[in-house]
Design a protein around this motif. Structure first.
Motif, short mmCIF file in Angstrom:
data_model
loop_
_atom_site.label_atom_id
_atom_site.label_comp_id
_atom_site.label_asym_id
_atom_site.label_seq_id
_atom_site.Cartn_x
_atom_site.Cartn_y
_atom_site.Cartn_z
N PRO A 29 0.79 -1.23 0.00
CA PRO A 29 0.00 0.00 0.00
C PRO A 29 0.83 1.29 0.00
N PRO A 88 -1.74 4.74 -0.91
CA PRO A 88 -2.47 3.53 -1.27
C PRO A 88 -3.44 3.77 -2.42
N GLY A 89 -3.54 2.80 -3.33
CA GLY A 89 -4.50 2.85 -4.42
C GLY A 89 -4.19 3.87 -5.49
N ARG A 90 -2.98 4.37 -5.57
CA ARG A 90 -2.62 5.37 -6.56
C ARG A 90 -1.70 4.77 -7.61
N THR A 91 -1.87 5.20 -8.85
CA THR A 91 -1.06 4.71 -9.96
C THR A 91 0.13 5.62 -10.17
N THR A 123 0.16 0.27 -9.63
CA THR A 123 -0.81 0.84 -8.70
C THR A 123 -0.60 0.21 -7.34
N LEU A 125 -1.33 -1.17 -3.64
CA LEU A 125 -2.46 -1.89 -3.08
C LEU A 125 -3.19 -1.02 -2.06
N THR A 126 -4.37 -1.44 -1.71
CA THR A 126 -5.11 -0.81 -0.62
C THR A 126 -5.29 -1.83 0.50
#
Length: 446
Positions: A29, A88-91, A123, A125-126
């Protein structure tokens, strides 16, 4: 001269510099680990000549500017850059380079359309929903006592022989994995999932047991399953003497309440089976608490997808009727959420044969040689994260560089898997567990 990363680069270089084998290895993340190597063009050599140069990495959010975050002129052959502080969750987009050349993807799983290495994007992870519960580690195919890697065609030259200073590479890789798990990752419960030894000799088992005892106590800090290399010999069974008897299942409870169901899938030196007596142990254990979150493990993969996608073919796997029977047993116990396997030395998510099962199936890459590492499984009340970690010790990286060329250089294309095979999130209800009290790993703190 010896490069700082334990490579011998004293031989004059012939051939142009290649900046290659780009791999987005680990994505969490908040961090990512990206690696590549530098060597001369092969020019007919079985193992290309290493070239030591500097390391540069630039990164930035997609759609925004990239910034140089790593610029190290130290000459290296194996370039490993860990980038922290990500969202987290960003490309993100990145550019890795050495010697003024961009690192290029070379292996089949890194060259697929849309792959991280081909797009130069990943990307993060979350984190799953709910509280952090615990972390479990898995390492397999350690092969204590092995002397060459990649024997797939008998006497044909498919294997890689270590340099004299790498002769005991299997032990070196095993020690490196245990040290990293203990010092960097807080000593999680470790599943050593088969092929712990090369051919089940008393000496190999004694070494393996000493190493694991240095990590902690059996069935408390670690659990060992048997692999095909550990199968009983004609007149004795040292693995049984040092670890666990033949075709015996083990149920171990982690401090969070997680059940580890470790099974023996071995028959001989290749394919495997499960005997009626062990099935009775497994069904009795699962029937006693079918909803308890359970992580199952066998050395052999247990799906038809794994059997028919393996280059070695289904005869190298668990026999067909056992694959289906074990999946049926696990489907009847809703708590079994993940089944881990080794044996193939590759990282690969498998497709279950049964459409309505709760269980996911994962093959984990080898520890003893390329890809060379272990996997962490981070559990939360709402699911889990899978992260593969390559060993970072300089001596280990030097052997990973060499063993990458096993099986005439073809093996690495089959073993690495995709970035998503190595790093992914699965949502599943694990709320029946309680937090173990372990500190939340740094890479999961958002």
């Amino acid at each position: 001269m010896a490069a700082p990363d334990a490579f011998d680069v004293s031989t004059p270089t012939r051939g142009r510099l290649l900046v290659t084998d780009l791999e987005v290895l680990t994505v969490t993340p908040t961090s990512a680990i990206i690696s590549w190597v530098t060597h001369a063009a092969r020019l007919g050599r079985a193992i290309p000549q290493p070239i030591a140069v500097g390391t540069e990495m630039a990164i930035g959010p997609v759609g925004g500017p990239m910034q140089l975050v790593h610029d190290d002129p130290t000459p290296r052959v194996y370039h490993v850059v860990e980038i922290t502080g990500l969202e987290p969750g960003r490309t993100y987009q990145f550019q890795a380079s050495s010697g003024g050349k961009p690192a290029m993807a070379a292996l089949r799983p890194t060259r697929i359309v849309g792959g991280c290495e081909r797009t130069r994007q990943f990307t993060t992870l979350t984190v799953p929903d709910g509280r952090y519960l615990t972390t479990v580690a898995v390492a397999n195919d350690i092969h204590i006592g092995e002397r060459r890697q990649g024997i797939v065609l008998g006497g044909l030259p498919t294997s890689v022989t270590p340099r004299p200073d790498q002769a005991d590479y299997a032990r070196m890789m095993g020690v490196s994995a245990l040290n990293e798990l203990a010092t960097r990752h807080g000593r999680p419960l470790l599943i050593t999932n088969g092929d712990i030894t090369y051919d089940n000799s008393p000496e190999q088992n004694a070494i393996a047991r000493e190493l694991l005892d240095s990590y902690g106590s059996q069935n408390q800090d670690w659990v060992a399953t048997r692999g095909n290399h550990d199968h009983p010999r004609r007149d004795d069974d040292p693995f049984g003497d040092y670890f666990v008897g033949y075709q015996q299942a083990q149920a171990v409870q982690e401090t969070s309440g997680l059940r580890i169901l470790a099974m023996d899938s071995t028959r001989g030196s290749g394919g495997g089976w499960i005997t009626p007596g062990q099935y009775a142990q497994v069904t009795a254990e699962l029937d006693s608490d079918p909803d308890r979150p359970t992580l199952a493990a066998t050395h052999h993969p247990v799906t038809t997808d794994a059997a028919w996608s393996s280059p070695s073919g289904p005869q190298f796997m668990l026999r067909g009727r056992d694959r289906l029977k074990l999946q049926l047993i696990e489907r009847q116990a809703p708590g079994v959420f993940l089944h881990l396997a080794g044996h193939t030395h590759r990282m690969r998510r498998n497709r279950a044969d049964l459409a309505d099962t709760n269980t996911r199936y994962l093959e984990n890459a080898a520890c003893a040689a390329y890809p060379g590492g272990y996997t962490l499984i981070h559990l939360f009340e709402g699911g889990y994260l899978v992260n593969f970690w390559r060993l970072s010790d300089p001596a280990a990286l030097s052997w990973i560089y060499r063993s990458r060329w096993q099986s005439l250089g073809i093996g690495a294309h089959l073993m690495l898997g995709s970035t998503a095979d190595r790093n992914h999130r699965v949502d599943v209800d694990l709320s029946g567990l309680t937090p173990s009290g372990r500190p939340v790993p740094d890479e999961l703190v958002c």
